[in-house]
Motif scaffolding. Structure first.
Motif, PDB file in Angstrom:
ATOM      1  N   LYS A 101       0.852  -1.197   0.000  1.00 58.81           N
ATOM      2  CA  LYS A 101       0.000   0.000   0.000  1.00 58.81           C
ATOM      3  C   LYS A 101       0.881   1.237   0.000  1.00 58.81           C
ATOM      4  CE  LYS A 101      -3.368  -2.150   3.105  1.00 58.81           C
ATOM      5  NZ  LYS A 101      -3.835  -2.123   4.506  1.00 58.81           N
ATOM      6  N   PRO A 102       0.532   2.308  -0.623  1.00 59.03           N
ATOM      7  CA  PRO A 102      -0.631   2.431  -1.518  1.00 59.03           C
ATOM      8  C   PRO A 102      -0.314   1.791  -2.869  1.00 59.03           C
ATOM      9  CG  PRO A 102       0.567   4.500  -1.393  1.00 59.03           C
ATOM     10  CD  PRO A 102       1.281   3.555  -0.487  1.00 59.03           C
ATOM     11  N   PHE A 103      -1.337   1.282  -3.527  1.00 58.10           N
ATOM     12  CA  PHE A 103      -1.123   0.528  -4.763  1.00 58.10           C
ATOM     13  C   PHE A 103      -1.949   1.156  -5.875  1.00 58.10           C
ATOM     14  CE2 PHE A 103      -4.520  -0.989  -2.180  1.00 58.10           C
ATOM     15  CZ  PHE A 103      -5.582  -1.058  -3.057  1.00 58.10           C
ATOM     16  N   ASP A 104      -1.620   0.783  -7.099  1.00 57.34           N
ATOM     17  CA  ASP A 104      -2.398   1.248  -8.235  1.00 57.34           C
ATOM     18  C   ASP A 104      -3.486   0.210  -8.504  1.00 57.34           C
ATOM     19  OD1 ASP A 104      -2.004   3.306 -10.714  1.00 57.34           O
ATOM     20  OD2 ASP A 104      -2.963   1.416 -11.305  1.00 57.34           O
ATOM     21  N   PHE A 105      -4.716   0.656  -8.592  1.00 57.55           N
ATOM     22  CA  PHE A 105      -5.807  -0.317  -8.689  1.00 57.55           C
ATOM     23  C   PHE A 105      -5.721  -1.145  -9.970  1.00 57.55           C
ATOM     24  CE2 PHE A 105     -10.205  -1.773  -9.245  1.00 57.55           C
ATOM     25  CZ  PHE A 105     -10.368  -2.399  -8.019  1.00 57.55           C
ATOM     26  N   ASP A 106      -5.306  -0.524 -11.083  1.00 57.58           N
ATOM     27  CA  ASP A 106      -5.180  -1.278 -12.342  1.00 57.58           C
ATOM     28  C   ASP A 106      -4.121  -2.362 -12.224  1.00 57.58           C
ATOM     29  OD1 ASP A 106      -7.177  -0.018 -13.726  1.00 57.58           O
ATOM     30  OD2 ASP A 106      -5.869   1.611 -14.415  1.00 57.58           O
TER      31      ASP A 106
END
Lengths: 222, 472
Positions: A101-106
């Motif tokens: 985290k934080p991550f890219d949702f795609d």
């Protein structure tokens, strides 16, 4: 495809559930390790997204317990712990992937697809059955080069059949893997959706791809 | 320009060097000591030699005086007939002469030849002098008066002292050659000793140079080092131990802090990511923005408290004003009351004395707010929090007791650790895990401390000690 999200940060868990649902997955959320472990052991999930710092039982312990139960469901650890030692511990305990985290949702979605492919024969984001092509990344379906429009439910059903192509899947398999916890099971609805799918995929083609196996379920094959 | 500057710098460095300073100090001191010693020794030898000669001269003079006697009223110099021994050989180095007080020579040794010893010295002086013989050879001269039958005569006795002077000269040459050499040898020797005894320093400096923030575990090797330098090595290593610990604490803190910030960041990022994937209704956008706002506020609060905490680490409390602790507790209680009421927690004050402490009013209010907040949050529903303020010895003692879930014995030592939250109970009880560490930081910056005792399931009691203000 059915995904379990074990995450105590409610806003984040809800975002994940919403984003995954909109991608056609059915997702359940557990807010602590105890509940998450219980759900993982009692429901046949295709993927588990697991946080480490959880109330009651931490993520490492949850993972250890479900692997002890011989549950081979792919596990993606989604955590704020970025130490290399934590990554190693997670992967060695039986996690299949580790996202910080934080991550890219795609990117998360791509990793989810990769993990879902892993357990079957399928290696690419595009699954082919005869002249039928299912692009699991873009959710596009083509047969003989022509686009086929499917509703989210129809797509989820077709994708599940495609991930398990050449294998018989029962109605119970289908209901467990494409509907979430809150769905009231009525296997008739599956037959209804199979019919919708047949109309869109097999109708007008000489070669039928969706076959009924009497007394067992359905199979997607050439 | 810079070259001159460099030269000056180089000179400065040279004078800043222990070796140079020792040499600069040692050499003159040794030179003075050795020169003084040389003068002393030379004078002693000179005295000894001259005393020996003088003793001989006065003996001979007494003998001569005895040879002058009267013969029926006339003064006779028996010695004029005496041609004994060395005095009869020309320029033998042994001379005598007797004169009247006017300097007229009456009798003298054959050895003198035409030379006379009567010079300008008498009548002004009697005693021992340096003079010259018939061949300009150096003489030691004894001049004395004596009387025979009421008539005064002057006797001159001389001894050639060429050998004695040669001895002294040799000794002088010896001193002049040996002493500078001694000084040079001492200088070289002390340089070597200094070099050898300071050489571990160079090795230390090499080892210390290898220590970087990534290699803080490195230490200076203190084995086989002289005791004076061993002390340096040991205390350096001790300092490094403390620094390493402090660095580790900072690193842990940073990693904890970044970890704590990751979760709200992930909430913001995922909310935005998911929302932007398709067109949304106004309601959905509003919900997303509210989620982002909450997360941003949480991050802001967290950053605020982190900064506060790092300030307590860096400095002592600067503001020192006399404050009434009872009033401070009152302010804290008033601020926290809405929270207590919301959780139906009964707050009561057992007793409160008027106590004056020195410190920063705002910080002290924050200290008690943190503790009260903790006591309310971890209380059971409809529980209570009691507060007391008393004086014990030189301390103001504030006790805050709750009827809450208590703290497990193994967690008791950790409640003041940053980000520590028992059972990792995130999500259930809101908080940053920084309240108690901040309270501890404030207490310590005021010269006080916080203690905690607890029984799991029954409640916890926090005791704050603050030093009383000096009575004015």
């Amino acid at each position: 495809m059915r995904i379990l999200i074990v995450e105590d940060e409610k806003a984040l868990a809800n975002n994940l559930k919403r984003g995954l649902s909109e991608e056609g997955y059915s997702a359940d959320v557990a807010f602590d390790g105890e509940e998450g472990g219980f759900m993982a052991e009692t429901e046949p999930y295709d993927l588990i997204i697991l946080d480490i710092m959880l109330p009651k039982v931490d993520g490492f312990t949850v993972l250890k317990n479900i692997r002890k139960q011989k549950i081979k469901t792919p596990v993606l650890m989604l955590t704020a712990r970025d130490a290399v030692s934590d990554k190693i511990k997670g992967l060695d305990t039986g996690a299949d992937d580790y996202v910080i985290k934080p991550f890219d949702f795609d990117e998360l979605l791509a990793r989810v697809r990769a993990l879902l492919r892993r357990k079957g024969e399928v290696k690419s984001a595009v699954i082919g059955v005869g002249d039928l092509e299912i692009d699991t990344a873009g959710h596009q379906v083509k047969r003989g080069g022509k686009d086929i429009n499917l509703s989210a439910r129809e797509y989820a059903l077709l994708e599940y059949l495609a991930y398990n192509k050449d294998k018989v899947v029962t109605r119970i398999d289908i209901s467990e893997h494409i509907y979430d916890y809150d769905f009231d099971l009525d296997s008739n609805i599956i037959d209804v959706y199979i019919n919708f799918l047949r109309n869109k995929i097999d109708k007008g083609f000489e070669k039928k791809l969706i076959h009924t196996v009497r007394g067992a379920g359905y199979i997607l094959k050439e | 320009m810079w070259r001159r500057h460099n030269e000056a710098l180089y000179l400065m460095i040279m004078f800043r060097s222990i070796k140079t300073r020792l040499i600069i100090f040692l050499i003159p001191v040794f030179a003075v000591i050795v020169t003084g010693l040389g003068f002393f020794l030379y004078n002693r030898l000179d005295n000894i030699v001259m005393e020996m000669v003088d003793h001989l001269l006065s003996g001979k003079a007494d003998l001569m005086k005895g040879l002058v006697h009267s013969d029926h009223g006339d003064i006779e110099f028996e010695i004029s007939h005496v041609t004994f021994g060395d005095y009869s050989i020309n320029a033998s180095g042994h001379y005598f002469e007797i004169a009247d007080t006017k300097g007229n020579s009456l009798v003298k040794s054959i050895s003198l030849g035409d030379h006379t010893l009567t010079g300008s010295r008498y009548p002004e002086n009697t005693g021992y002098f340096m003079g010259t013989g018939p061949h300009q050879e150096p003489l030691r001269l004894f001049i004395d008066e004596f009387q025979v039958l009421g008539e005064t005569f002057v006797i001159y006795v001389g001894e050639e002292i060429r050998e004695e002077l040669a001895l002294l000269k040799n000794f002088r040459i010896f001193l002049l050659t040996v002493f500078p050499m001694t000084i040079i040898i001492i200088a070289i020797g002390s340089m070597v000793v200094i070099q050898v005894s300071l050489s571990p320093l160079a090795s230390f400096s090499r080892q210390i140079g290898l220590i970087t923030e990534k290699r803080l575990h490195e230490r200076v090797d203190s084995r086989g080092v002289d005791s004076e330098l061993k002390q340096i090595a040991l205390s350096f290593n001790e300092t490094m131990n403390r620094l390493e610990k402090a660095f580790q604490a900072q690193r842990d803190f940073l990693s904890d802090a970044s970890h704590e910030l990751r979760t709200p960041t992930a909430v913001i990022k995922s909310t935005v990511d998911v929302t932007l994937r398709r067109e949304r209704s106004v309601v959905e956008y509003r919900e997303a923005l509210e989620t982002v706002k909450d997360a941003a506020e949480r991050m802001g609060g967290l950053i605020d408290r982190l900064l506060k905490l790092s300030r307590f680490d860096a400095e002592q409390s600067e503001k020192k004003e006399r404050v009434n602790l009872k009033e401070i507790l009152g302010t804290a209680l008033k601020t926290i009351t809405p929270l207590a009421e919301a959780q139906e927690i009964d707050m009561y004050t057992e007793r409160a004395e008027d106590v004056t402490v020195e410190g920063d009013e705002d910080q002290l209010v924050e200290l008690f707010l943190s503790i009260l907040d903790n006591s309310i949050k971890y209380n059971r529903p409809k529980g209570s929090v009691s507060l007391s303020l008393a004086i014990l010895d030189n301390w103001a003692v504030v006790k805050v007791a709750d009827t809450g879930i208590g703290i497990a014995p193994e967690a008791l030592g950790k409640v003041f650790d940053r980000f520590y939250r028992e059972d990792m109970s995130r999500g259930e009880i809101p908080g940053t895990g920084l309240g108690l560490p901040i309270a501890k930081g404030i207490a310590e910056s005021h010269g006080g401390k916080i203690e905690v005792e607890s029984e799991a399931g029954k409640g916890s009691m926090f005791t704050v000690f603050l030093p009383l203000a000096a009575s004015s």
